[in-house]
Design an enzyme around this catalytic site. Structure first.
Site, PDB file in Angstrom:
ATOM      1  N   LYS A 222      20.222  57.885  69.695  1.00 54.91           N
ATOM      2  CA  LYS A 222      20.861  59.156  70.037  1.00 54.91           C
ATOM      3  C   LYS A 222      22.302  59.174  69.533  1.00 54.91           C
ATOM      4  O   LYS A 222      22.751  60.139  68.938  1.00 54.91           O
ATOM      5  CB  LYS A 222      20.799  59.362  71.554  1.00 54.91           C
ATOM      6  CG  LYS A 222      21.462  60.635  72.017  1.00 54.91           C
ATOM      7  CD  LYS A 222      21.294  60.860  73.502  1.00 54.91           C
ATOM      8  CE  LYS A 222      22.157  62.042  73.943  1.00 54.91           C
ATOM      9  NZ  LYS A 222      22.043  62.351  75.349  1.00 54.91           N
ATOM     10  N   GLU A 228      22.571  46.956  69.077  1.00 53.77           N
ATOM     11  CA  GLU A 228      21.276  46.336  68.759  1.00 53.77           C
ATOM     12  C   GLU A 228      20.589  47.067  67.607  1.00 53.77           C
ATOM     13  O   GLU A 228      20.066  46.451  66.672  1.00 53.77           O
ATOM     14  CB  GLU A 228      20.356  46.387  69.987  1.00 53.77           C
ATOM     15  CG  GLU A 228      20.787  45.526  71.146  1.00 53.77           C
ATOM     16  CD  GLU A 228      21.641  46.288  72.158  1.00 53.77           C
ATOM     17  OE1 GLU A 228      22.379  47.215  71.757  1.00 53.77           O
ATOM     18  OE2 GLU A 228      21.573  45.936  73.353  1.00 53.77           O
ATOM     19  N   GLY A 279      18.720  60.025  76.934  1.00 55.35           N
ATOM     20  CA  GLY A 279      17.970  58.986  76.207  1.00 55.35           C
ATOM     21  C   GLY A 279      16.609  58.709  76.833  1.00 55.35           C
ATOM     22  O   GLY A 279      15.585  58.648  76.147  1.00 55.35           O
ATOM     23  N   ARG A 280      16.580  58.561  78.156  1.00 52.98           N
ATOM     24  CA  ARG A 280      15.313  58.194  78.813  1.00 52.98           C
ATOM     25  C   ARG A 280      14.384  59.388  78.992  1.00 52.98           C
ATOM     26  O   ARG A 280      13.313  59.247  79.574  1.00 52.98           O
ATOM     27  CB  ARG A 280      15.595  57.492  80.137  1.00 52.98           C
ATOM     28  CG  ARG A 280      16.533  58.224  81.077  1.00 52.98           C
ATOM     29  CD  ARG A 280      17.039  57.292  82.173  1.00 52.98           C
ATOM     30  NE  ARG A 280      18.043  57.943  83.009  1.00 52.98           N
ATOM     31  CZ  ARG A 280      19.346  57.975  82.744  1.00 52.98           C
ATOM     32  NH1 ARG A 280      19.814  57.383  81.655  1.00 52.98           N
ATOM     33  NH2 ARG A 280      20.199  58.574  83.563  1.00 52.98           N
ATOM     34  N   GLU A 365      17.651  53.397  85.681  1.00 54.60           N
ATOM     35  CA  GLU A 365      18.848  53.874  84.998  1.00 54.60           C
ATOM     36  C   GLU A 365      19.253  55.242  85.570  1.00 54.60           C
ATOM     37  O   GLU A 365      20.432  55.578  85.627  1.00 54.60           O
ATOM     38  CB  GLU A 365      18.625  53.965  83.482  1.00 54.60           C
ATOM     39  CG  GLU A 365      19.915  54.087  82.681  1.00 54.60           C
ATOM     40  CD  GLU A 365      19.749  53.842  81.190  1.00 54.60           C
ATOM     41  OE1 GLU A 365      19.965  52.701  80.728  1.00 54.60           O
ATOM     42  OE2 GLU A 365      19.415  54.795  80.465  1.00 54.60           O
ATOM     43  N   HIS A 396      -3.894  38.168  89.366  1.00 54.97           N
ATOM     44  CA  HIS A 396      -3.904  36.709  89.205  1.00 54.97           C
ATOM     45  C   HIS A 396      -2.495  36.162  89.075  1.00 54.97           C
ATOM     46  O   HIS A 396      -2.296  35.041  88.610  1.00 54.97           O
ATOM     47  CB  HIS A 396      -4.759  36.337  87.991  1.00 54.97           C
ATOM     48  CG  HIS A 396      -6.184  36.763  88.161  1.00 54.97           C
ATOM     49  ND1 HIS A 396      -7.149  35.954  88.735  1.00 54.97           N
ATOM     50  CD2 HIS A 396      -6.808  37.946  87.899  1.00 54.97           C
ATOM     51  CE1 HIS A 396      -8.297  36.601  88.793  1.00 54.97           C
ATOM     52  NE2 HIS A 396      -8.111  37.824  88.287  1.00 54.97           N
ATOM     53  N   LYS A 536      28.706  46.146  77.720  1.00 51.66           N
ATOM     54  CA  LYS A 536      28.852  46.444  76.282  1.00 51.66           C
ATOM     55  C   LYS A 536      30.279  46.147  75.832  1.00 51.66           C
ATOM     56  O   LYS A 536      30.504  45.550  74.767  1.00 51.66           O
ATOM     57  CB  LYS A 536      28.547  47.919  75.999  1.00 51.66           C
ATOM     58  CG  LYS A 536      27.086  48.309  76.063  1.00 51.66           C
ATOM     59  CD  LYS A 536      26.936  49.778  75.653  1.00 51.66           C
ATOM     60  CE  LYS A 536      25.557  50.323  75.957  1.00 51.66           C
ATOM     61  NZ  LYS A 536      25.437  51.765  75.730  1.00 51.66           N
TER      62      LYS A 536
HETATM   63  O1  F6P Z   1      21.095  51.317  77.799  1.00 51.83           O
HETATM   64  C1  F6P Z   1      21.984  52.344  77.690  1.00 51.83           C
HETATM   65  C2  F6P Z   1      21.562  53.405  76.742  1.00 51.83           C
HETATM   66  O2  F6P Z   1      22.643  54.241  76.573  1.00 51.83           O
HETATM   67  C3  F6P Z   1      20.317  54.183  77.187  1.00 51.83           C
HETATM   68  O3  F6P Z   1      20.612  55.175  78.095  1.00 51.83           O
HETATM   69  C4  F6P Z   1      19.804  54.673  75.897  1.00 51.83           C
HETATM   70  O4  F6P Z   1      18.491  55.117  76.027  1.00 51.83           O
HETATM   71  C5  F6P Z   1      19.958  53.442  75.042  1.00 51.83           C
HETATM   72  O5  F6P Z   1      21.190  52.888  75.467  1.00 51.83           O
HETATM   73  C6  F6P Z   1      19.957  53.666  73.556  1.00 51.83           C
HETATM   74  O6  F6P Z   1      20.973  54.518  73.148  1.00 51.83           O
HETATM   75  P1  F6P Z   1      20.956  55.190  71.719  1.00 51.83           P
HETATM   76  O7  F6P Z   1      19.760  56.040  71.631  1.00 51.83           O
HETATM   77  O8  F6P Z   1      22.218  55.976  71.628  1.00 51.83           O
HETATM   78  O9  F6P Z   1      20.911  54.092  70.683  1.00 51.83           O
END
Ligand code: F6P
Length: 568
Positions: A222, A228, A279-280, A365, A396, A536
């Protein structure tokens, strides 16, 4: 992408504070008194004995999802008080504000309009401007997905065999969960891979199995700033170039609200969405591109239609018949009055194996917050811990604790009446019969676990079953006590007729709305996530120190670990 909000809809958080906080309502006090006097003494076995209609009365049919809420620890009075709480907290007005596009995410000044992503073309529900933008981008994204699918598995350079989706959190969990769930719909010539962790092991293990000219990388973020995702995207691009790949523009596409950020990274083919998509809550937007690549346009539209049907139910069904409302209120009852700290999600469906992980982000979240919308510390608990694994595997592993452990953990069973298998038409009748028998076993296991949780087993019954020779040195009474089940453990069951794009869309939307409902009662902002920021920021400080070894200003524990990690 920036779509302006319709002016009429710009209501602020002040609207939320027009309603009393939950703990200041009359209903909250009534619920406290009710819990003390009755709640903790409720026995499911007695409740069923007292009311032969209980199972029927406490079942709710919502679009695509039938729910049995009869095995929860609540009675008629509990539900009456919960409805009072909902009314005092203005739950229906808050729902309407959400669905209208008011600024419900006050700390970020945003609406949360994921429902607009699945409203049919021309519905005009959110103003023409938003509807047109949503559908223009959806059509573009689906056309792209179809163009890739049309040549999937082909021998020409650029024909795609493998799609590598790179994203994390909300930019990963939804697409990954849905593609696994809808396996029978996935294009037979396409392999979908999901890379999220900053740990390069994942990508390093995958890359040798790919051919650059037949691979499409989807970079999903987003914000297009997530550490990452950018790290994995850089490594993927490096590999692509090392393989002699030249057409980055064709083999790397982005899904983002930050088209310029993606372009700066070298990703020029992008599919956009808007800051009012959390995002979620984003799998319905361009973030769903891998879903569209996997299952195609028609099935993707069915997924949206299923969610939209649940949106309609949430918006229109009276409080008393509204499944997301009941589930959200049950969450509040179980958390704040029964004191349950966690809930276990047990989908009896291997294809729903990623649902618990998906819901962990959605629930925790969203509602793992400690202050109300006005920033005041909350005097009551909010999000429980959601965890789980598919049945029967969980049986199990941790079901021992669910049946006999010291904590009561409500269990949520998801059952699917009819299985759907990939290539079912090609199966022999004998193979089909064997799989059908396995499905009956799966369902019987799910039914049995809910039954065992509720009924338990009395010590006398266990004693009758304990053979005297089982462990000759241990008195039979002692063994029987180990074989006793307390019972009266709550659960609920969600039943789908079949796991299809439409029913899955409805199921996910159900959980979205349920999460909103409990968050609204708690008076929190379910749409921000500031709790992920501190780690972060600290990571940005520590990253160069791992290189330099500089531990100045660090606490002793971190300094010691950092030094050891450097091998110094
Ligand atoms: O974990 C925090 C967060 O901001 C989530 O809310 C989001 O879904 C995720 O990181 C990824 O963010 P982005 O889509 O901006 O890479």
């Amino acid at each position: 992408m920036n779509a302006p909000m319709p002016a009429a809809l710009k209501m602020t958080a002040a609207a939320a504070t027009a309603w009393p906080r939950a703990d200041r309502t009359v209903a909250w006090s009534a619920l406290q008194g009710h819990a003390e006097a009755h709640g903790h003494a409720l026995d499911l076995r007695q409740l069923f004995a007292d009311n032969p209609e209980r199972a029927r009365r406490l079942s709710v049919q919502a679009p695509e999802v039938w729910a049995d809420l009869s095995r929860a620890h609540w009675d008629v009075a509990t539900r009456r008080h919960l409805l009072d709480l909902a009314r005092e907290c203005g739950l229906e007005a808050r729902r309407d504000a959400l669905l209208r596009g008011d600024i419900v995410n006050a700390t970020e000044g945003r609406a949360a309009l994921h429902t607009a992503l699945r409203a049919p073309k021309g519905s005009g529900a959110f103003g023409t401007h938003i509807g047109e933008q949503v559908h223009a981008e959806l059509d573009r994204m689906l056309a792209f997905a179809e163009s890739v699918r049309a040549r999937a598995g082909g021998a020409q350079p650029g024909d795609i065999h493998d799609v590598v989706h790179i994203g994390i959190g909300g930019s990963d969990l939804g697409p990954q969960m849905v593609v696994a769930a809808l396996d029978a719909w996935v294009h037979p010539e396409l392999r979908l891979h999901f890379i999220s962790n900053v740990d390069g092991q994942d990508l390093a293990a995958l890359l040798p199995r790919l051919q650059a000219q037949h691979t499409l990388f989807v970079i999903a973020s987003k914000t297009f700033t997530t550490q990452e995702t950018l790290a994995n995207a850089r490594t993927a691009r490096q590999w692509f170039c090392d393989q002699g790949g030249t057409d980055v523009a064709r083999h790397f596409v982005g899904t983002t609200t930050q088209v310029q950020g993606a372009a700066a990274f070298g990703v020029t083919t992008t599919f956009g969405f808007w800051d009012w998509v959390g995002g979620r809550f984003s799998m319905w937007s361009a973030i769903g591109l891998p879903i569209a690549l996997a299952i195609g346009e028609a099935a993707f539209r069915e997924l949206l239609a299923g969610a939209h049907a649940m949106d309609g139910h949430f918006a229109q069904a009276p409080l008393e018949d509204n499944l997301p409302m009941w589930l959200g209120l049950l969450d509040v009852w179980q958390r704040n009055f029964m004191g349950y700290r966690s809930r276990c999600l047990a989908p009896y469906s291997q294809n729903l194996r990623r649902l618990p992980a998906y819901l962990q982000q959605l629930v925790m979240e969203s509602n793992g917050k400690g202050v109300d919308v006005d920033g005041q510390p909350l005097p009551y608990a909010t999000s429980d811990v959601l965890w789980g694994e598919p049945g029967t595997n969980g049986q199990h592993a941790f079901f021992q604790m669910l049946h006999q452990g010291s904590d009561v953990v409500p269990v949520e069973f998801v059952l699917v009446r009819q299985p759907t298998y990939r290539d079912a038409e090609a199966m022999s009748p004998a193979l089909r019969a064997s799989l059908a028998e396995q499905h009956r076993m799966l369902l019987a296991n799910g039914l049995a676990q809910a039954q065992a949780l509720m009924w338990g087993k009395a010590c006398e019954d266990a004693l009758g079953e304990t053979a005297p020779t089982a462990a000759p040195d241990v008195p039979r009474e002692v063994i029987a006590r180990h074989r006793t089940f307390p019972g009266n453990r709550p659960s609920l069951t969600l039943l789908l007729d079949a796991l299809t794009p439409r029913s899955l869309g409805a199921l996910v939307a159900l959980f979205e709305h349920r999460t909103f409902v409990s968050g609204a009662i708690w008076g929190i902002n379910s749409f921000d996530q500031w709790g992920v920021e501190l780690g972060k920021a600290l990571c940005q400080d520590l990253l160069p120190r791992l290189d330099s070894g500089d531990v100045a200003g660090l606490d002793a524990a971190t300094a010691q670990l950092l030094t050891r990690l450097r091998g110094a």
